[in-house]
Design a protein around this motif. Structure first.
Motif, PDB file in Angstrom:
ATOM      1  N   ALA A   1       0.831  -1.205   0.000  1.00 26.59           N
ATOM      2  CA  ALA A   1       0.000   0.000   0.000  1.00 26.59           C
ATOM      3  C   ALA A   1       0.867   1.257   0.000  1.00 26.59           C
ATOM      4  N   PHE A   2       1.945   1.231   0.772  1.00 26.19           N
ATOM      5  CA  PHE A   2       2.865   2.372   0.804  1.00 26.19           C
ATOM      6  C   PHE A   2       3.494   2.602  -0.569  1.00 26.19           C
ATOM      7  N   LEU A   3       3.933   1.516  -1.219  1.00 24.09           N
ATOM      8  CA  LEU A   3       4.552   1.634  -2.538  1.00 24.09           C
ATOM      9  C   LEU A   3       3.544   2.083  -3.590  1.00 24.09           C
ATOM     10  N   GLN A   4       2.289   1.668  -3.445  1.00 27.17           N
ATOM     11  CA  GLN A   4       1.271   2.119  -4.383  1.00 27.17           C
ATOM     12  C   GLN A   4       1.047   3.618  -4.247  1.00 27.17           C
ATOM     13  N   ASN A   5       1.072   4.107  -3.020  1.00 25.27           N
ATOM     14  CA  ASN A   5       0.950   5.545  -2.793  1.00 25.27           C
ATOM     15  C   ASN A   5       2.142   6.285  -3.399  1.00 25.27           C
ATOM     16  N   LEU A   6       3.343   5.704  -3.260  1.00 23.43           N
ATOM     17  CA  LEU A   6       4.540   6.297  -3.845  1.00 23.43           C
ATOM     18  C   LEU A   6       4.445   6.326  -5.364  1.00 23.43           C
ATOM     19  N   ARG A   7       3.953   5.220  -5.963  1.00 26.04           N
ATOM     20  CA  ARG A   7       3.799   5.165  -7.410  1.00 26.04           C
ATOM     21  C   ARG A   7       2.824   6.224  -7.906  1.00 26.04           C
ATOM     22  N   SER A   8       1.731   6.405  -7.178  1.00 21.80           N
ATOM     23  CA  SER A   8       0.744   7.408  -7.574  1.00 21.80           C
ATOM     24  C   SER A   8       1.336   8.809  -7.515  1.00 21.80           C
ATOM     25  N   THR A   9       2.163   9.059  -6.486  1.00 20.47           N
ATOM     26  CA  THR A   9       2.819  10.359  -6.356  1.00 20.47           C
ATOM     27  C   THR A   9       3.764  10.608  -7.534  1.00 20.47           C
ATOM     28  N   LEU A  10       4.522   9.577  -7.910  1.00 14.24           N
ATOM     29  CA  LEU A  10       5.433   9.709  -9.053  1.00 14.24           C
ATOM     30  C   LEU A  10       4.675   9.921 -10.354  1.00 14.24           C
ATOM     31  N   GLN A  11       3.524   9.241 -10.501  1.00 13.85           N
ATOM     32  CA  GLN A  11       2.754   9.370 -11.732  1.00 13.85           C
ATOM     33  C   GLN A  11       2.214  10.775 -11.926  1.00 13.85           C
ATOM     34  N   LYS A  12       2.041  11.511 -10.826  1.00 12.51           N
ATOM     35  CA  LYS A  12       1.555  12.880 -10.943  1.00 12.51           C
ATOM     36  C   LYS A  12       2.542  13.744 -11.739  1.00 12.51           C
ATOM     37  N   HIS A  13       3.838  13.377 -11.660  1.00 10.95           N
ATOM     38  CA  HIS A  13       4.847  14.138 -12.396  1.00 10.95           C
ATOM     39  C   HIS A  13       4.752  13.904 -13.898  1.00 10.95           C
ATOM     40  N   LEU A  14       4.015  12.862 -14.299  1.00  9.48           N
ATOM     41  CA  LEU A  14       3.860  12.555 -15.724  1.00  9.48           C
ATOM     42  C   LEU A  14       2.651  13.243 -16.327  1.00  9.48           C
TER      43      LEU A  14
ATOM     44  N   LEU B   1      -7.256  -4.253   4.248  1.00 10.72           N
ATOM     45  CA  LEU B   1      -6.064  -3.726   4.921  1.00 10.72           C
ATOM     46  C   LEU B   1      -5.336  -2.731   4.028  1.00 10.72           C
ATOM     47  N   GLY B   2      -5.391  -2.960   2.716  1.00 14.69           N
ATOM     48  CA  GLY B   2      -4.729  -2.072   1.768  1.00 14.69           C
ATOM     49  C   GLY B   2      -5.301  -0.667   1.735  1.00 14.69           C
ATOM     50  N   GLN B   3      -6.480  -0.494   2.344  1.00  6.75           N
ATOM     51  CA  GLN B   3      -7.052   0.855   2.411  1.00  6.75           C
ATOM     52  C   GLN B   3      -6.208   1.796   3.261  1.00  6.75           C
ATOM     53  N   ILE B   4      -5.235   1.245   3.954  1.00  6.28           N
ATOM     54  CA  ILE B   4      -4.315   2.087   4.713  1.00  6.28           C
ATOM     55  C   ILE B   4      -3.546   3.035   3.796  1.00  6.28           C
ATOM     56  N   GLU B   5      -3.549   2.735   2.492  1.00  9.96           N
ATOM     57  CA  GLU B   5      -2.931   3.642   1.508  1.00  9.96           C
ATOM     58  C   GLU B   5      -3.536   5.036   1.617  1.00  9.96           C
ATOM     59  N   LEU B   6      -4.855   5.114   1.857  1.00 11.47           N
ATOM     60  CA  LEU B   6      -5.512   6.415   1.984  1.00 11.47           C
ATOM     61  C   LEU B   6      -4.995   7.175   3.198  1.00 11.47           C
ATOM     62  N   VAL B   7      -4.645   6.452   4.245  1.00 12.99           N
ATOM     63  CA  VAL B   7      -4.077   7.098   5.435  1.00 12.99           C
ATOM     64  C   VAL B   7      -2.695   7.652   5.113  1.00 12.99           C
ATOM     65  N   PHE B   8      -1.886   6.885   4.359  1.00 10.38           N
ATOM     66  CA  PHE B   8      -0.568   7.374   3.928  1.00 10.38           C
ATOM     67  C   PHE B   8      -0.717   8.643   3.093  1.00 10.38           C
ATOM     68  N   THR B   9      -1.681   8.625   2.165  1.00 11.22           N
ATOM     69  CA  THR B   9      -1.926   9.793   1.320  1.00 11.22           C
ATOM     70  C   THR B   9      -2.341  10.988   2.167  1.00 11.22           C
ATOM     71  N   PHE B  10      -3.188  10.739   3.131  1.00 13.04           N
ATOM     72  CA  PHE B  10      -3.683  11.777   4.023  1.00 13.04           C
ATOM     73  C   PHE B  10      -2.533  12.400   4.819  1.00 13.04           C
ATOM     74  N   ILE B  11      -1.664  11.561   5.359  1.00 17.42           N
ATOM     75  CA  ILE B  11      -0.521  12.048   6.130  1.00 17.42           C
ATOM     76  C   ILE B  11       0.422  12.867   5.246  1.00 17.42           C
ATOM     77  N   SER B  12       0.655  12.388   4.017  1.00 20.00           N
ATOM     78  CA  SER B  12       1.536  13.106   3.093  1.00 20.00           C
ATOM     79  C   SER B  12       0.995  14.490   2.776  1.00 20.00           C
ATOM     80  N   SER B  13      -0.311  14.580   2.555  1.00 22.75           N
ATOM     81  CA  SER B  13      -0.903  15.869   2.197  1.00 22.75           C
ATOM     82  C   SER B  13      -0.792  16.872   3.340  1.00 22.75           C
ATOM     83  N   VAL B  14      -0.865  16.368   4.578  1.00 24.42           N
ATOM     84  CA  VAL B  14      -0.797  17.259   5.739  1.00 24.42           C
ATOM     85  C   VAL B  14       0.644  17.629   6.076  1.00 24.42           C
ATOM     86  N   VAL B  15       1.524  16.617   6.133  1.00 28.51           N
ATOM     87  CA  VAL B  15       2.898  16.834   6.581  1.00 28.51           C
ATOM     88  C   VAL B  15       3.767  17.446   5.480  1.00 28.51           C
TER      89      VAL B  15
END
Length: 301
Positions: free
Chosen positions: A12-25, A259-273
């Motif tokens: 889930a963490f890596l999927q969030n990272l991949r989505s962040t990288l894809q934004k640059h494309l 359990l993989g829905q924890i990706e949304l929590v990672f995204t949420f933390i990234s947007s705030v921090v």
């Protein structure tokens, strides 16, 4: 702690990272090109992963069979078209509602797991999954100007139906992957998942490449020129997928996706921090529901 739990969290963490990288494309590639890079640049890594497990890990290569091929192709096509439907939601006026309904995937995966593989969930686990899904939907609609009345009236709209269909096809894809991996019959979950991943990403690479050749050859050039970012997307995507495939070989899809829905929590933390974005009460409530659903799920497994 069972192995599938940390594997799923890492995926889930890596999927969030991949989505962040894809934004640059965005702006550099079209929809097909942006979808292709996760497969095309990830496929060589998937092959190396299988080679390393066989050569250095000492795991034998499982023999492929017709059942495996059919299920892998079904899963690969389902993932492609589910992604296309999800992307299409962003062209619609109320895409937030549709995206929220696409997050019903864990519930739909539980249904498909029951129908296709005969897998059953406990009542407590099902309640935990539903709580998590409600939390995800809260986050998905938190920033849209939707009232309770308009949300109810939109439940049968075209947008909502596309979102539900997307979640359903994602669920079919995940169940097909688990079924394909299990059909190999050994030598172990890690190798079965690795071979499934390599075969699926190889098929998806050829399918998407053929699609671009037939519809927009110039997109291929843009994919090549964006290799620096695209290769990172492919690497993060395939390593994350290796985690998903392994977890879904070890455990039922509904549990893994919940359990993989924890990706949304990672995204949420990234947007705030990292991005210092402001949050509202519905987003906080959504995150708390996701965490509560995950804790309850782990308590019942």
């Amino acid at each position: 702690m069972e192995a599938w739990i940390p594997i799923t969290i890492a995926a889930a963490f890596l999927q969030n990272l991949r989505s962040t990288l894809q934004k640059h494309l965005q702006g550099q590639l079209g929809t097909r090109g942006a979808s292709f890079v996760r497969f095309g640049y990830g496929f060589p890594v998937a092959l190396l992963y299988v080679f390393a497990l066989h050569q250095f890990g000492g795991y034998r290569l499982p023999a492929l069979n017709l059942s495996f091929v059919l299920r892998a192709v079904i899963g690969g096509l389902a993932q492609i078209y589910a992604t296309i439907m999800l992307v299409h939601l962003f062209t619609l006026r109320n895409f937030a509602v549709g995206t929220a309904y696409s997050k019903t995937e864990p519930v739909q995966a539980a249904i498909f797991g029951l129908l296709i593989l005969g897998e059953h969930l406990t009542f407590g686990a099902m309640i935990a999954i539903i709580v998590g899904v409600i939390g995800v939907m809260c986050i998905s609609v938190a920033r849209s100007p939707l009232t309770l009345g308009s949300l109810i009236s939109s439940m049968m709209s075209r947008t909502a139906l596309i979102g539900i269909a997307s979640g359903a096809v994602f669920g079919i894809s995940a169940v097909a992957y688990r079924s394909a991996s299990l059909s190999l019959g050994g030598p172990n979950a890690v190798m079965q998942a690795a071979v499934t991943l390599a075969c699926v990403t190889g098929f998806q690479t050829l399918f998407m490449l053929g699609w671009m050749l037939a519809t927009d050859r110039s997109e291929i050039g843009r994919v090549v020129r964006s290799w620096k970012t695209s290769s990172l997307v492919g690497l993060a995507g395939v390593v994350g997928s290796a985690g998903w495939f392994t977890a879904m070989t070890l455990q039922q899809v509904a549990y893994v996706r919940a359990l993989g829905q924890i990706e949304l929590v990672f995204t949420f933390i990234s947007s705030v921090v990292l991005f210092k974005e402001k949050i509202n009460r519905l987003e906080v409530a959504g995150c708390l529901l996701i965490v509560a659903g995950i804790l309850a799920l782990l308590g019942w497994t």
